[in-house]
Motif scaffolding. Sequence first.
Motif, PDB file in Angstrom:
ATOM      1  N   ALA A 197       4.740 -13.404  21.609  1.00  0.00           N
ATOM      2  CA  ALA A 197       4.602 -14.601  22.438  1.00  0.00           C
ATOM      3  C   ALA A 197       5.040 -14.393  23.884  1.00  0.00           C
ATOM      4  CB  ALA A 197       5.390 -15.756  21.827  1.00  0.00           C
ATOM      5  N   ALA A 198       5.408 -13.182  24.257  1.00  0.00           N
ATOM      6  CA  ALA A 198       5.943 -12.963  25.606  1.00  0.00           C
ATOM      7  C   ALA A 198       5.706 -11.522  26.045  1.00  0.00           C
ATOM      8  CB  ALA A 198       7.432 -13.294  25.647  1.00  0.00           C
ATOM      9  N   ILE A 199       5.837 -11.317  27.355  1.00  0.00           N
ATOM     10  CA  ILE A 199       5.772  -9.981  27.934  1.00  0.00           C
ATOM     11  C   ILE A 199       7.197  -9.477  28.132  1.00  0.00           C
ATOM     12  CG2 ILE A 199       5.112  -8.653  29.975  1.00  0.00           C
ATOM     13  CD1 ILE A 199       2.773 -10.545  30.334  1.00  0.00           C
ATOM     14  N   LYS A 200       7.489  -8.288  27.625  1.00  0.00           N
ATOM     15  CA  LYS A 200       8.810  -7.691  27.743  1.00  0.00           C
ATOM     16  C   LYS A 200       8.874  -6.777  28.969  1.00  0.00           C
ATOM     17  CE  LYS A 200      10.819  -9.281  23.989  1.00  0.00           C
ATOM     18  NZ  LYS A 200      12.026 -10.122  24.053  1.00  0.00           N
ATOM     19  N   PRO A 201       9.993  -6.765  29.686  1.00  0.00           N
ATOM     20  CA  PRO A 201      10.097  -5.901  30.866  1.00  0.00           C
ATOM     21  C   PRO A 201       9.817  -4.431  30.573  1.00  0.00           C
ATOM     22  CG  PRO A 201      11.902  -7.468  30.824  1.00  0.00           C
ATOM     23  CD  PRO A 201      11.180  -7.621  29.527  1.00  0.00           C
TER      24      PRO A 201
END
Length: 369
Positions: free
Chosen positions: A236-240
């Motif tokens: 559900a998200a973009i990780k650094p």
Amino acid sequence: MEAEIKSLIEQQGQAFLDFKAKHDGDIEQLSAAMDELFKKANRPPAAGGGSWRGDEIKSKLASYIKSGDMSLFGQKALTTATDSGGVVVPKQLASEIVNLQQKYSPLRSVCRVVQIETLASNYSQPVNTGGVDSGWVGEVDARPATNTPNLSNVDFPDSEVYANLPISQWFEEDARVADWLVNEIAKEFSRKEGAAFVSGNGVKQPKGILAYATAATDDDTRAYGTIQHVVSGDAAAIKPDSLIDLLYTLRPEYRSNATWLCNSKTLAAIRKLKDGDGNSMWQPALMQGQPQLLLGYPLLECNDWPDVSENAFPLAVGDFRSAYYILDRTQTLLRDPFTAKPNVLFYARKRVSGALVDSQAVKLLKISA
């Protein structure tokens, strides 16, 4: 007294005749030169030489819009399109339309745009898919044959984008209708082609970047025409860390010209990302007209790119000028005052295509399932 006056008049007349006889050749030469100069000043350039200015073209386009009279501009500005009954948009005006399209079709600003005039229905681009080999030898060692390059063809779909714009006959009387028409054509073309350059299926439209197969394998083992993806590690998200991994899958020769692509929603999420030291991974433009940066590389908004969701590809990075080619062909414009009264229809069409040429030059971030 009368005899003296008559004598003087005769002398004056003779003097004029003597002067004319002496300089008649010079006078005729000067008159001919002036005539030729006036002719040049009041006629369009000869075939193969020069072209009208942009404001002259728009003026003639406006006249064509109002009257439909194609004889106004002859064969140098808007030329007759024998296959459609319309006119061919000149290069100056076509270039202006393309420049406006960049506002709505961002890939045009980073991909290679090729102007072609081939009469062939389909266009193929030969590419080198690798395979060259070499070896080390001593001074007197034999030199056995090495592998030769593997050549392949990239076929571009034969596709066309069009706009069919109804304009009221009253609006035709507006002196700025040509400017309005150019803007509307640019926006309509851009909406269609912008989405196709991203996800078009290649059937009667360009084949978009996201229409190609992807794999997690690297450049040395992945088949040509398949784009490498990096999995994000979150559904559900973009990780650094995934951004860093994605960027450095690009080889240095591509990374030096790299640009990031994502839509506005993804950009909003990226602006909140911090590295391990708490520093923002996104940097604003240093001055007006320069791009915003992600990990030191330009970031371009493209709202045809997908949102963050499971198995989606919301972010790309690459040397798009090497990766993806856009082909532009001649544009035509047809004025139809009969079909939709009281409106006049302006039917603009352009053959435009696009295809992936170098699958190693672009990488995709894939959101985990």
